[in-house]
Design an enzyme around this catalytic site. Sequence first.
Site, PDB file in Angstrom:
ATOM      1  N   THR A  99       0.876  -1.184   0.000  1.00 59.04           N
ATOM      2  CA  THR A  99       0.000   0.000   0.000  1.00 59.04           C
ATOM      3  C   THR A  99       0.905   1.224   0.000  1.00 59.04           C
ATOM      4  O   THR A  99       1.645   1.445   0.967  1.00 59.04           O
ATOM      5  CB  THR A  99      -0.891   0.021   1.253  1.00 59.04           C
ATOM      6  OG1 THR A  99      -1.632  -1.199   1.304  1.00 59.04           O
ATOM      7  CG2 THR A  99      -1.852   1.201   1.218  1.00 59.04           C
ATOM      8  N   LYS A 174      -7.827   1.680  -2.973  1.00 59.98           N
ATOM      9  CA  LYS A 174      -7.486   1.264  -1.604  1.00 59.98           C
ATOM     10  C   LYS A 174      -7.627   2.441  -0.623  1.00 59.98           C
ATOM     11  O   LYS A 174      -8.249   2.317   0.430  1.00 59.98           O
ATOM     12  CB  LYS A 174      -6.049   0.724  -1.601  1.00 59.98           C
ATOM     13  CG  LYS A 174      -5.415   0.517  -0.253  1.00 59.98           C
ATOM     14  CD  LYS A 174      -5.687  -0.843   0.317  1.00 59.98           C
ATOM     15  CE  LYS A 174      -5.144  -0.946   1.730  1.00 59.98           C
ATOM     16  NZ  LYS A 174      -5.518  -2.150   2.408  1.00 59.98           N
ATOM     17  N   LYS A 249      -1.589   4.906   8.661  1.00 54.66           N
ATOM     18  CA  LYS A 249      -0.782   4.962   7.430  1.00 54.66           C
ATOM     19  C   LYS A 249      -1.673   5.206   6.205  1.00 54.66           C
ATOM     20  O   LYS A 249      -1.408   6.093   5.396  1.00 54.66           O
ATOM     21  CB  LYS A 249      -0.014   3.644   7.251  1.00 54.66           C
ATOM     22  CG  LYS A 249       0.710   3.568   5.921  1.00 54.66           C
ATOM     23  CD  LYS A 249       1.209   2.183   5.569  1.00 54.66           C
ATOM     24  CE  LYS A 249       1.607   2.167   4.103  1.00 54.66           C
ATOM     25  NZ  LYS A 249       2.162   0.897   3.661  1.00 54.66           N
TER      26      LYS A 249
HETATM   27  P1  NAD Z   1       5.895  -6.102   7.253  1.00 54.56           P
HETATM   28  O1  NAD Z   1       6.696  -5.003   7.853  1.00 54.56           O
HETATM   29  O2  NAD Z   1       5.504  -7.267   8.083  1.00 54.56           O
HETATM   30  O3  NAD Z   1       6.665  -6.683   5.957  1.00 54.56           O
HETATM   31  C1  NAD Z   1       7.438  -5.904   5.092  1.00 54.56           C
HETATM   32  C2  NAD Z   1       8.695  -6.697   4.791  1.00 54.56           C
HETATM   33  O4  NAD Z   1       9.466  -6.030   3.793  1.00 54.56           O
HETATM   34  C3  NAD Z   1       9.610  -6.850   6.017  1.00 54.56           C
HETATM   35  O5  NAD Z   1       9.797  -8.229   6.292  1.00 54.56           O
HETATM   36  C4  NAD Z   1      10.904  -6.162   5.581  1.00 54.56           C
HETATM   37  O6  NAD Z   1      12.070  -6.794   6.086  1.00 54.56           O
HETATM   38  C5  NAD Z   1      10.823  -6.277   4.077  1.00 54.56           C
HETATM   39  N1  NAD Z   1      11.651  -5.328   3.341  1.00 54.56           N
HETATM   40  C6  NAD Z   1      11.726  -3.986   3.504  1.00 54.56           C
HETATM   41  N2  NAD Z   1      12.584  -3.472   2.593  1.00 54.56           N
HETATM   42  C7  NAD Z   1      13.035  -4.510   1.861  1.00 54.56           C
HETATM   43  C8  NAD Z   1      13.944  -4.621   0.774  1.00 54.56           C
HETATM   44  N3  NAD Z   1      14.557  -3.549   0.261  1.00 54.56           N
HETATM   45  N4  NAD Z   1      14.196  -5.850   0.271  1.00 54.56           N
HETATM   46  C9  NAD Z   1      13.586  -6.933   0.778  1.00 54.56           C
HETATM   47  N5  NAD Z   1      12.717  -6.903   1.800  1.00 54.56           N
HETATM   48  C10 NAD Z   1      12.454  -5.696   2.335  1.00 54.56           C
HETATM   49  O7  NAD Z   1       4.602  -5.412   6.637  1.00 54.56           O
HETATM   50  P2  NAD Z   1       3.224  -6.121   6.193  1.00 54.56           P
HETATM   51  O8  NAD Z   1       2.258  -6.070   7.317  1.00 54.56           O
HETATM   52  O9  NAD Z   1       3.546  -7.428   5.528  1.00 54.56           O
HETATM   53  O10 NAD Z   1       2.707  -5.066   5.108  1.00 54.56           O
HETATM   54  C11 NAD Z   1       3.263  -5.003   3.807  1.00 54.56           C
HETATM   55  C12 NAD Z   1       2.444  -4.031   2.986  1.00 54.56           C
HETATM   56  O11 NAD Z   1       1.089  -4.487   2.931  1.00 54.56           O
HETATM   57  C13 NAD Z   1       2.392  -2.609   3.547  1.00 54.56           C
HETATM   58  O12 NAD Z   1       2.469  -1.704   2.480  1.00 54.56           O
HETATM   59  C14 NAD Z   1       1.038  -2.558   4.256  1.00 54.56           C
HETATM   60  O13 NAD Z   1       0.529  -1.242   4.324  1.00 54.56           O
HETATM   61  C15 NAD Z   1       0.210  -3.446   3.356  1.00 54.56           C
HETATM   62  N6  NAD Z   1      -0.946  -4.062   4.025  1.00 54.56           N
HETATM   63  C16 NAD Z   1      -0.798  -4.639   5.249  1.00 54.56           C
HETATM   64  C17 NAD Z   1      -1.911  -5.222   5.873  1.00 54.56           C
HETATM   65  C18 NAD Z   1      -1.779  -5.881   7.214  1.00 54.56           C
HETATM   66  O14 NAD Z   1      -2.827  -6.209   7.822  1.00 54.56           O
HETATM   67  N7  NAD Z   1      -0.566  -6.135   7.729  1.00 54.56           N
HETATM   68  C19 NAD Z   1      -3.154  -5.218   5.218  1.00 54.56           C
HETATM   69  C20 NAD Z   1      -3.264  -4.649   3.956  1.00 54.56           C
HETATM   70  C21 NAD Z   1      -2.143  -4.072   3.367  1.00 54.56           C
END
Ligand code: NAD
Length: 322
Positions: A99, A174, A249
């Site tokens: 997102t 979204k 966010k």
């Molecule tokens: P998270 O922090 O658990 O996962 C993100 C991952 O990206 C981490 O493991 C981090 O180490 C990795 N990362 C960051 N930079 C990197 C790079 N350069 N190379 C490789 N890996 C890298 O976050 P999440 O909860 O999985 O959310 C991910 C996305 O999904 C966000 O944009 C969030 O807004 C969106 N989202 C989350 C939810 C939710 O309920 N968690 C729901 C809908 C959307």
Amino acid sequence: MSGSSGRVAFIGLGHMGGPMAVNLAGAGHRVVGFDLAPEALAAAAAAGVETASSAIGAVADADVVITMLPAGRHVLALYREEGLLEAARPGTLFVDCSTIDVADARAAHEAAAAAGHRALDAPVSGGVTGAEAATLTFMAGGGAEEFARAEPLLSAMGKKAVHCGAAGAGQAAKICNNMILGVSMIAVSEAFVLAESLGLDHQALYDVASTASGQCWALTVNCPVPGPVPASPANRDYRPGFAAPLMAKDLGLAANALRSGGVHAPLGLKAAELYAAFAAGEGAELDFSAIVRTVRGAPADPTGPTDRTDPTEREQNGTTTP
Ligand code: NAD
């Protein structure tokens, strides 16, 4: 699901990306994952996802590159400065499920196209539970051809994929949806707190509003007071669910888009402000529906002295009839 989409690189194996990559691999796709966090990489490997030692290594022979990263700056840095676009074979489809800002999403599309690739923004709704159960909803922005190419992969990770329009349209859908949700959760919370001050029982308000014109998801699924909807996070001390910082966010992204588009939306901006403050304080680890406490002006601790007159607690203690 067949492996007809070829090899998929999956970058970002966190709370969402991890289970999504596992579901893709489980559906028969050849997935090579990478995450900067060793524990995320190890968890994906243990669940059957092939892993690489770098993002560049993961995309080397990929036909599709999926990213699931925290914010737009991570996506753009990987695509541009860190050389992901350069490392991929020409014509690779870049699907960003994170997102991010609509403007960043459009910049990601442009960068991919300039490097000879195809792109789709495809953020999700459904949370970690949906990622694990492969029941996510995808909102996609990009060309019809790109959407069709991604669809077999999206359907292995979710139950629905909507093609919303051109580049950035998925992110736009979204943030518009989540702006409705943030504003409506505050409205529902304010209504319950007003009911408390008027001596109106939570259940009575629920019974009326849930079948009248006040009906909405914030009321009937994620009800911010305990009692009327047994499965709502309010009944388990507001454990998420959809965590308040994620709502903050998404509303921040909506506020950016409102300001840059010159759109008059005082409620959206106010909701962004309220959730930013809530998420930075007592809401840091709570479901977004716990904002009802801020509205009520009570301390975070539900057993705190000023909560003794709180009707929600009387319900929990069984002293009112639900
Ligand atoms: P998270 O922090 O658990 O996962 C993100 C991952 O990206 C981490 O493991 C981090 O180490 C990795 N990362 C960051 N930079 C990197 C790079 N350069 N190379 C490789 N890996 C890298 O976050 P999440 O909860 O999985 O959310 C991910 C996305 O999904 C966000 O944009 C969030 O807004 C969106 N989202 C989350 C939810 C939710 O309920 N968690 C729901 C809908 C959307």
